[in-house]
Design a protein around this motif. Structure first.
Motif, PDB file in Angstrom:
ATOM      1  N   GLN A 237       0.830  -1.208   0.000  1.00  0.00           N
ATOM      2  CA  GLN A 237       0.000   0.000   0.000  1.00  0.00           C
ATOM      3  C   GLN A 237       0.864   1.258   0.000  1.00  0.00           C
ATOM      4  OE1 GLN A 237      -2.692  -0.317   3.408  1.00  0.00           O
ATOM      5  NE2 GLN A 237      -4.373  -0.560   1.951  1.00  0.00           N
ATOM      6  N   ALA A 238       1.892   1.251   0.829  1.00  0.00           N
ATOM      7  CA  ALA A 238       2.751   2.427   0.946  1.00  0.00           C
ATOM      8  C   ALA A 238       3.434   2.734  -0.382  1.00  0.00           C
ATOM      9  CB  ALA A 238       3.781   2.216   2.051  1.00  0.00           C
ATOM     10  N   TYR A 239       3.883   1.706  -1.079  1.00  0.00           N
ATOM     11  CA  TYR A 239       4.506   1.941  -2.387  1.00  0.00           C
ATOM     12  C   TYR A 239       3.487   2.414  -3.414  1.00  0.00           C
ATOM     13  CZ  TYR A 239       9.476   1.258  -2.305  1.00  0.00           C
ATOM     14  OH  TYR A 239      10.811   1.472  -2.110  1.00  0.00           O
TER      15      TYR A 239
ATOM     16  N   PRO B 297      -8.742  12.648 -14.821  1.00  0.00           N
ATOM     17  CA  PRO B 297      -8.482  12.490 -13.389  1.00  0.00           C
ATOM     18  C   PRO B 297      -8.403  11.015 -13.033  1.00  0.00           C
ATOM     19  CG  PRO B 297     -10.781  13.043 -13.761  1.00  0.00           C
ATOM     20  CD  PRO B 297     -10.097  13.166 -15.088  1.00  0.00           C
ATOM     21  N   MET B 298      -7.747  10.713 -11.922  1.00  0.00           N
ATOM     22  CA  MET B 298      -7.652   9.341 -11.447  1.00  0.00           C
ATOM     23  C   MET B 298      -7.957   9.314  -9.962  1.00  0.00           C
ATOM     24  SD  MET B 298      -4.365   7.930 -13.613  1.00  0.00           S
ATOM     25  CE  MET B 298      -4.848   6.216 -13.492  1.00  0.00           C
ATOM     26  N   LEU B 299      -8.555   8.209  -9.527  1.00  0.00           N
ATOM     27  CA  LEU B 299      -8.871   8.004  -8.120  1.00  0.00           C
ATOM     28  C   LEU B 299      -7.983   6.912  -7.549  1.00  0.00           C
ATOM     29  CD1 LEU B 299     -12.795   7.956  -8.111  1.00  0.00           C
ATOM     30  CD2 LEU B 299     -11.257   9.941  -7.987  1.00  0.00           C
ATOM     31  N   VAL B 300      -7.587   7.081  -6.298  1.00  0.00           N
ATOM     32  CA  VAL B 300      -6.849   6.051  -5.576  1.00  0.00           C
ATOM     33  C   VAL B 300      -7.627   5.748  -4.300  1.00  0.00           C
ATOM     34  CG1 VAL B 300      -4.678   5.397  -4.489  1.00  0.00           C
ATOM     35  CG2 VAL B 300      -4.663   6.868  -6.516  1.00  0.00           C
ATOM     36  N   LEU B 301      -7.974   4.481  -4.111  1.00  0.00           N
ATOM     37  CA  LEU B 301      -8.747   4.037  -2.958  1.00  0.00           C
ATOM     38  C   LEU B 301      -7.934   3.024  -2.174  1.00  0.00           C
ATOM     39  CD1 LEU B 301     -12.102   3.244  -4.831  1.00  0.00           C
ATOM     40  CD2 LEU B 301     -11.306   5.476  -4.010  1.00  0.00           C
ATOM     41  N   MET B 302      -7.885   3.176  -0.860  1.00  0.00           N
ATOM     42  CA  MET B 302      -7.159   2.242  -0.004  1.00  0.00           C
ATOM     43  C   MET B 302      -7.983   1.900   1.228  1.00  0.00           C
ATOM     44  SD  MET B 302      -3.239   3.611   0.123  1.00  0.00           S
ATOM     45  CE  MET B 302      -2.306   3.954  -1.375  1.00  0.00           C
TER      46      MET B 302
ATOM     47  N   ASP C 174     -23.283   6.028  -8.269  1.00  0.00           N
ATOM     48  CA  ASP C 174     -24.719   6.276  -8.373  1.00  0.00           C
ATOM     49  C   ASP C 174     -24.964   7.571  -9.157  1.00  0.00           C
ATOM     50  OD1 ASP C 174     -24.180   8.385  -6.630  1.00  0.00           O
ATOM     51  OD2 ASP C 174     -24.969   7.360  -4.868  1.00  0.00           O
ATOM     52  N   GLN C 175     -26.217   8.008  -9.206  1.00  0.00           N
ATOM     53  CA  GLN C 175     -26.569   9.187  -9.990  1.00  0.00           C
ATOM     54  C   GLN C 175     -25.888  10.452  -9.478  1.00  0.00           C
ATOM     55  OE1 GLN C 175     -28.155   9.567 -12.723  1.00  0.00           O
ATOM     56  NE2 GLN C 175     -29.108   7.563 -13.071  1.00  0.00           N
ATOM     57  N   GLN C 176     -25.548  10.449  -8.198  1.00  0.00           N
ATOM     58  CA  GLN C 176     -24.878  11.621  -7.623  1.00  0.00           C
ATOM     59  C   GLN C 176     -23.352  11.533  -7.721  1.00  0.00           C
ATOM     60  OE1 GLN C 176     -27.603  10.141  -6.169  1.00  0.00           O
ATOM     61  NE2 GLN C 176     -28.857  11.846  -6.924  1.00  0.00           N
ATOM     62  N   GLY C 177     -22.851  10.548  -8.425  1.00  0.00           N
ATOM     63  CA  GLY C 177     -21.408  10.415  -8.589  1.00  0.00           C
ATOM     64  C   GLY C 177     -20.696   9.870  -7.382  1.00  0.00           C
ATOM     65  N   ARG C 178     -21.424   9.086  -6.547  1.00  0.00           N
ATOM     66  CA  ARG C 178     -20.828   8.514  -5.343  1.00  0.00           C
ATOM     67  C   ARG C 178     -20.603   7.025  -5.530  1.00  0.00           C
ATOM     68  NH1 ARG C 178     -25.005  11.628  -1.561  1.00  0.00           N
ATOM     69  NH2 ARG C 178     -26.311  10.095  -2.598  1.00  0.00           N
ATOM     70  N   LEU C 179     -19.555   6.556  -4.891  1.00  0.00           N
ATOM     71  CA  LEU C 179     -19.143   5.166  -5.044  1.00  0.00           C
ATOM     72  C   LEU C 179     -19.311   4.430  -3.718  1.00  0.00           C
ATOM     73  CD1 LEU C 179     -17.801   3.043  -6.915  1.00  0.00           C
ATOM     74  CD2 LEU C 179     -15.584   3.886  -6.114  1.00  0.00           C
ATOM     75  N   THR C 180     -20.054   3.316  -3.735  1.00  0.00           N
ATOM     76  CA  THR C 180     -20.187   2.442  -2.571  1.00  0.00           C
ATOM     77  C   THR C 180     -19.630   1.081  -2.942  1.00  0.00           C
ATOM     78  OG1 THR C 180     -22.111   3.612  -1.702  1.00  0.00           O
ATOM     79  CG2 THR C 180     -21.809   1.324  -0.999  1.00  0.00           C
ATOM     80  N   LEU C 181     -18.689   0.584  -2.124  1.00  0.00           N
ATOM     81  CA  LEU C 181     -17.928  -0.595  -2.520  1.00  0.00           C
ATOM     82  C   LEU C 181     -17.358  -1.281  -1.290  1.00  0.00           C
ATOM     83  CD1 LEU C 181     -16.745  -1.975  -5.151  1.00  0.00           C
ATOM     84  CD2 LEU C 181     -14.740  -0.521  -4.804  1.00  0.00           C
ATOM     85  N   GLU C 182     -17.411  -2.593  -1.247  1.00  0.00           N
ATOM     86  CA  GLU C 182     -16.760  -3.359  -0.190  1.00  0.00           C
ATOM     87  C   GLU C 182     -15.282  -3.523  -0.550  1.00  0.00           C
ATOM     88  OE1 GLU C 182     -18.790  -7.023   0.491  1.00  0.00           O
ATOM     89  OE2 GLU C 182     -20.746  -6.065   0.796  1.00  0.00           O
ATOM     90  N   LEU C 183     -14.427  -3.044   0.329  1.00  0.00           N
ATOM     91  CA  LEU C 183     -12.984  -3.109   0.100  1.00  0.00           C
ATOM     92  C   LEU C 183     -12.369  -4.199   0.978  1.00  0.00           C
ATOM     93  CD1 LEU C 183     -11.956   0.667   0.029  1.00  0.00           C
ATOM     94  CD2 LEU C 183     -12.107  -0.891  -1.919  1.00  0.00           C
ATOM     95  N   PRO C 184     -11.712  -5.198   0.378  1.00  0.00           N
ATOM     96  CA  PRO C 184     -11.029  -6.211   1.193  1.00  0.00           C
ATOM     97  C   PRO C 184      -9.927  -5.590   2.041  1.00  0.00           C
ATOM     98  CG  PRO C 184     -11.262  -6.938  -1.087  1.00  0.00           C
ATOM     99  CD  PRO C 184     -11.641  -5.487  -1.056  1.00  0.00           C
ATOM    100  N   ALA C 185      -9.454  -6.340   3.024  1.00  0.00           N
ATOM    101  CA  ALA C 185      -8.369  -5.875   3.889  1.00  0.00           C
ATOM    102  C   ALA C 185      -7.165  -5.463   3.048  1.00  0.00           C
ATOM    103  CB  ALA C 185      -7.969  -6.982   4.866  1.00  0.00           C
ATOM    104  N   ARG C 186      -6.635  -4.281   3.334  1.00  0.00           N
ATOM    105  CA  ARG C 186      -5.415  -3.746   2.707  1.00  0.00           C
ATOM    106  C   ARG C 186      -5.526  -3.607   1.189  1.00  0.00           C
ATOM    107  NH1 ARG C 186      -2.064  -1.008   6.159  1.00  0.00           N
ATOM    108  NH2 ARG C 186      -2.033  -2.065   8.175  1.00  0.00           N
ATOM    109  N   ALA C 187      -6.738  -3.479   0.680  1.00  0.00           N
ATOM    110  CA  ALA C 187      -6.932  -3.350  -0.760  1.00  0.00           C
ATOM    111  C   ALA C 187      -6.475  -1.980  -1.255  1.00  0.00           C
ATOM    112  CB  ALA C 187      -8.395  -3.571  -1.118  1.00  0.00           C
TER     113      ALA C 187
END
Length: 882
Positions: free
Chosen positions: A386-388, A488-493, A531-544
């Motif tokens: 993750q740190a890298y 643009p790019m998104l980073v999720l952790m 969703d329609q409002q541009g929001r993201l709902t997502l299950e993230l595994p451990a340390r994903a």
């Protein structure tokens, strides 16, 4: 004043060694500790001064310039475009004062010669030429603050009579009694000519850098401090370092200990007509980078560290360095990703990194270096990945420290077989981490918005390890390479060691947007949508980790959708929720001190639900609304102390969440507790004969006075009162010159792995007990581990949930707060705790012991004796119910 005229061979421009400066924003640096990287010429290893012994960390191991050149394919294929090597100049091979060698390169005796351990000028030029043929760049580490360890004071220091108690450290048997380069050879304050030359500050070591004059004029760790205000010193340093530009074609300087040199020096050394930048420009290097080591941490949610760094960049009218190493960011990357602090700490630090500096893209960012403990000494491999991923997706120049790509755990461990700490070569291009860093370097190259774009925070959880999400957007003032590259790019952790819910994350793009996964760790996703409002709902595994770019794809390939009837989803796109008035009243009476019932109505009958607490959607058992849409669930309040929580209801089948519910709890009465006092001045080891290190800062920091333990619910608090707490070295954790080893026996958890040996301490847990949880903490490290795989030499598996530390200097108390929920511990019933003290190097290595104490090591026992100076045992007892 006598001027210095040094005549060098013809400049190297004609030989093809010079290369124009790159755009440093796009570079990836590989950092090499020359003596510990690769041995290309064994004939130069031993120079006959007793300085070569690869079995000892204090001695030369044999790495050299030829070795580096032999591994350039390895470095380049990793994705690095620039090589930074430790100072290659002639060194003090062995310090009689420190009982340590200058293998690292920072104790110069001649700034204009290559140390024979590393090679010669020709081998250095060959390395530079090979790099430049590959369109790679060479960064030389330089020192202007000091030379080696040559003089000091034996007794009180008198600033008005600097000859009083002055001593030379090297005796007549030394092969290097002084630097060999003039004027730096004038080290004897008792010699009238040397005293008049005033090449050095005649001062003792720094005691407190906050005292005016000490930071710029006193010695750092007994190293001879150069008088950098002296024009003769400045001229000699400028000529010495211009030499390497001219003769080797150096492309950038990393400047050691920059914060210990006065600001005016940098304006002269770098910006004067005869300075470094002018010389570089004459050689066609229009953007010569000079990045300084300003070792500073920021207090949590403050920017004092950034302000310290900024001071050394100067102003447009009075410029100094043109870059600094991002130390405040380094500390908080470790705190959050290795040690489990809440992501909000790192989110704030990234905001400061991006806003406090005019050109954050030019600041080298790093996870490890030769002076710090390895990330893996505290963090797990998953956290390291993750740190890298973060390092390669934020503004700054990523720095890879040698061995990171092979998951090395010792700071100065050699990469080559036979070097210190290594029995085999560590140049495996098929290793998982090598290939992972390689993929991140490709990602950064393929998407310039990651190296040149603007950073903005989307979410950073505040209460515990959790979600960190940010966006890299095309820089407003920059010209894009192509439409795709400038998206643009998104980073999720997910920084937690358990799955979490990313709930209604705003992506700043409205409408049903679709995002392609271009890099990931810990998931198998290819695309996600909002969703329609541009929001993201997502299950993230451990340390994903997910790196996303916006794309247009057929809706049939989308991972999840939030289509639903109007009775289920509110107009703003959230799950419809109405709470009972009873619960609303409970919230108004915050903070809560006992269990409560969360009850209400959801917009659909018989809807499967999850209660999500601080992102954890697996903590509570699943529930379901009844045939009228009602639901009810009891939320326990047990954890000791004051806590903050966020709740949501989550409907997995709809990928929808309710609005957020915030509440606080406060539990003041522990369920279990203990207090044990410890005798004064008993910090003398198991035999009572141990001696502490003899340096001036080693005092009473290892003497335990008493420890109080309190536990309630899943939380445990230790209050450790010491005889002394010091901050001589500006430690990030608030205390220095002591290392605490804490081991916990949990009688109610026989299911957990157990061990009896105390890793690294040459000791078994007392009273015939076993431990399931261990904790190491010192000034720059805070690591919790379990007993799985633990041995007498190695800790068990790292747990990314180190406790929060608080230091009360006035009362000499260190408070340690463990959150058992993150450690998989629901209660601390009957726990027994063993605590001991020793000391560690800044690189995270326990100090040695031998029959005779030295400046930095313990004495009074054999090398294999227990590394325990003071210790204490306590057992928690149940507190009677009131």
């Amino acid at each position: 004043m006598l001027s210095i005229v040094l005549l060098w061979p013809a400049a190297a421009q004609a030989s093809g060694l010079q290369l124009p400066s790159p755009d440093w924003r796009d570079q990836v640096i590989y950092f090499v500790l020359t003596d510990r990287f690769a041995d290309g010429d064994p004939s130069n290893n031993d120079q006959g001064a007793g300085e070569y012994n690869p079995a000892k960390s204090s001695h030369f191991s044999g790495g050299d310039l030829a070795g580096i050149q032999s591994k350039l394919d390895y470095i380049q294929n990793l994705g690095a475009t620039a090589l930074w090597l430790t100072p290659p100049v002639a060194q003090q091979w062995w310090s009689q004062k420190a009982q340590y060698g200058g293998y690292h390169g920072y104790w110069a005796t001649d700034f204009t010669k290559v140390d024979p351990h590393y090679g010669d000028l020709a081998s250095y030029q060959a390395l530079a030429n090979n790099l430049h043929q590959r369109k790679m760049y060479l960064i030389q580490d330089i020192v202007v603050n000091h030379t080696g360890s040559f003089f000091g004071y034996a007794g009180d220091y008198d600033a008005n009579n600097t000859a009083k108690n002055f001593v030379l450290y090297e005796n007549q048997t030394s092969k290097q009694p002084a630097p060999s380069q003039w004027p730096f050879s004038q080290i004897n304050r008792l010699n009238p000519e040397h005293a008049a030359a005033d090449i050095y500050h005649w001062t003792p070591p720094i005691v407190d850098p906050a005292i005016p004059g000490q930071e710029f004029h006193y010695q750092l760790a007994s190293l001879a401090d150069l008088n950098t205000s002296n024009p003769q010193v400045r001229q000699a340093l400028k000529q010495s370092y211009r030499y390497w530009l001219e003769q080797v074609g150096i492309d950038a300087f990393r400047i050691d200990t920059a914060k210990y040199v006065e600001h005016e020096f940098w304006r002269d050394f770098l910006h004067a007509p005869d300075g470094i930048f002018a010389a570089a420009t004459q050689l066609g290097k229009q953007h010569f980078l000079a990045f300084g080591e300003v070792f500073a941490a920021s207090k949590p949610f403050q920017n004092d560290g950034e302000q310290k760094l900024q001071a050394f960049l100067g102003t447009a009218a009075e410029p100094q360095l043109n870059s600094v190493i991002a130390f405040p960011l380094y500390f908080d990357i470790n705190a959050v990703l290795a040690e489990g602090r809440p992501p909000a700490l790192l989110g704030y630090r990234l905001q400061q990194h991006s806003s406090q500096f005019k050109t954050p893209h030019l600041l080298p960012t790093f996870l490890n270096n030769h002076d710090t403990k390895r990330f893996l000494a505290a963090g797990s491999v998953e956290a390291f990945i993750q740190a890298y991923a973060l390092l390669f997706t934020i503004p700054g120049i990523p720095v890879i420290y040698q061995g990171d790509e092979q998951l090395l755990t010792q700071t100065r461990q050699a990469m080559f077989q036979g070097g210190w700490g290594n029995t085999k070569d560590q140049f495996q291009t098929q290793s998982t981490m090598y290939q992972l860093i390689q993929s991140l370097a490709r990602l950064r190259k393929d998407y310039p918005v990651l190296s040149r774009g603007d950073w903005s925070l989307l979410q950073a959880d505040e209460n515990a390890a959790g979600v960190l999400a940010y966006r890299m957007s095309p820089a407003v003032t920059k010209t894009s390479h192509s439409n795709e590259q400038q998206s643009p790019m998104l980073v999720l952790m997910n920084t937690a060691d358990s799955p979490l819910l990313l709930a209604a994350l705003p992506t700043q793009i409205t409408g049903n947007s679709k995002w392609q996964v271009v890099w990931q760790q810990g998931t198998q996703l290819q695309q996600v949508n909002t969703d329609q409002q541009g929001r993201l709902t997502l299950e993230l595994p451990a340390r994903a980790v997910l790196v996303l770019k916006p794309v247009t794809v057929p809706s049939a390939t989308v991972v999840s959708a939030t289509t639903s009837s109007a009775t289920q989803i509110t107009p703003d796109g959230l799950l419809q929720l109405q709470l009972t008035s009873q619960f609303t009243q409970q919230l108004a009476a915050q903070p809560l001190s006992k269990d409560f019932v969360l009850a209400g109505t959801i917009g659909q009958p018989n809807l499967p639900l999850r209660l999500v607490q601080n992102g954890d959607f697996l903590k509570f058992s699943p529930l379901q609304s009844d045939d009228k849409g009602h639901f009810s669930i009891t939320v326990p309040v047990r954890d000791l102390g004051q806590q903050q929580y966020k709740l949501r209801l989550y409907a997995p089948t709809l990928a929808a969440v309710s609005a957020e519910i915030r509440y606080q709890t406060k539990v003041t009465t522990p369920e279990w507790q203990a207090k044990v006092a410890d005798p004064h001045n008993d910090d003398q080891g198991p035999t009572g004969l141990y001696l502490q290190p003899q340096h001036e800062h080693s005092q009473q920091q290892l003497d335990i006075r008493n420890v109080t333990a309190k536990a309630g619910g899943s939380n445990l608090q230790l209050e450790i009162q010491m005889q002394q707490i010091s901050q001589y070295w500006a430690p990030a954790n608030g205390f220095d010159n002591v290392h605490f080893a804490i081991f916990i026996h949990l009688p109610n958890r026989p299911d957990l792995p157990k061990a009896t040996a105390l890793p690294g301490l040459n000791q078994q847990l007392p009273q015939g007990k076993s431990w399931q949880l261990g904790h190491f903490m010192f000034g720059w490290g805070n690591s919790v581990f379990n007993a799985e795989g633990a041995t007498a030499a190695e800790t068990g598996s790292k747990l990314g949930a180190a406790p929060k530390l608080h230091v009360d200097l006035t009362n000499k108390v260190i408070t340690v707060n463990y959150q058992g929920q993150a450690l998989g511990i629901q209660d601390w019933a009957g726990a027994e705790i063993y605590l001991s003290t020793w000391d560690k190097t800044g690189e995270g290595v326990l100090r040695d012991i031998s029959p005779q104490a030295s400046s930095w090591n313990f004495g009074g026992a054999a090398a294999d004796a227990p590394k325990i100076l003071d210790d204490l045992w306590l057992k928690l007892h149940q507190v009677p119910a009131i």
